[in-house]
Design a protein around this motif. Structure first.
Motif: not given
Length: 71
Positions: A18-25, A28-32, A40-45
């Protein structure tokens, strides 16, 4: 499904399909695709690596099941 960590340290599981975008700003912000947003704490990588690992396992299990049905 992949396990990630909220900023408060709480682990949770997310449907990576369901992940649509991942941004680090810088967090890390995940938009479904359903509109939900998670920070989240994890990096996009790391999220990408976990998603690849999950999908490899799914396809490996599918291939194994298919081979067992054909024998």
């Amino acid at each position: 499904m992949i396990q990630l960590t909220k900023l408060n340290g709480a682990p949770f599981v997310i449907n990576c399909d369901l992940i649509e975008t991942i941004q680090e700003n810088p967090d890390t912000t995940i938009r479904l695709s359903n509109g939900n947003v998670y920070i989240v704490m994890e990096s996009s990588q790391k999220i990408i690596e976990l998603t690849i690992e999950y999908r490899r396992q799914v396809f490996k299990d599918l291939l194994t099941a298919t081979q067992q049905c054909n024998s």
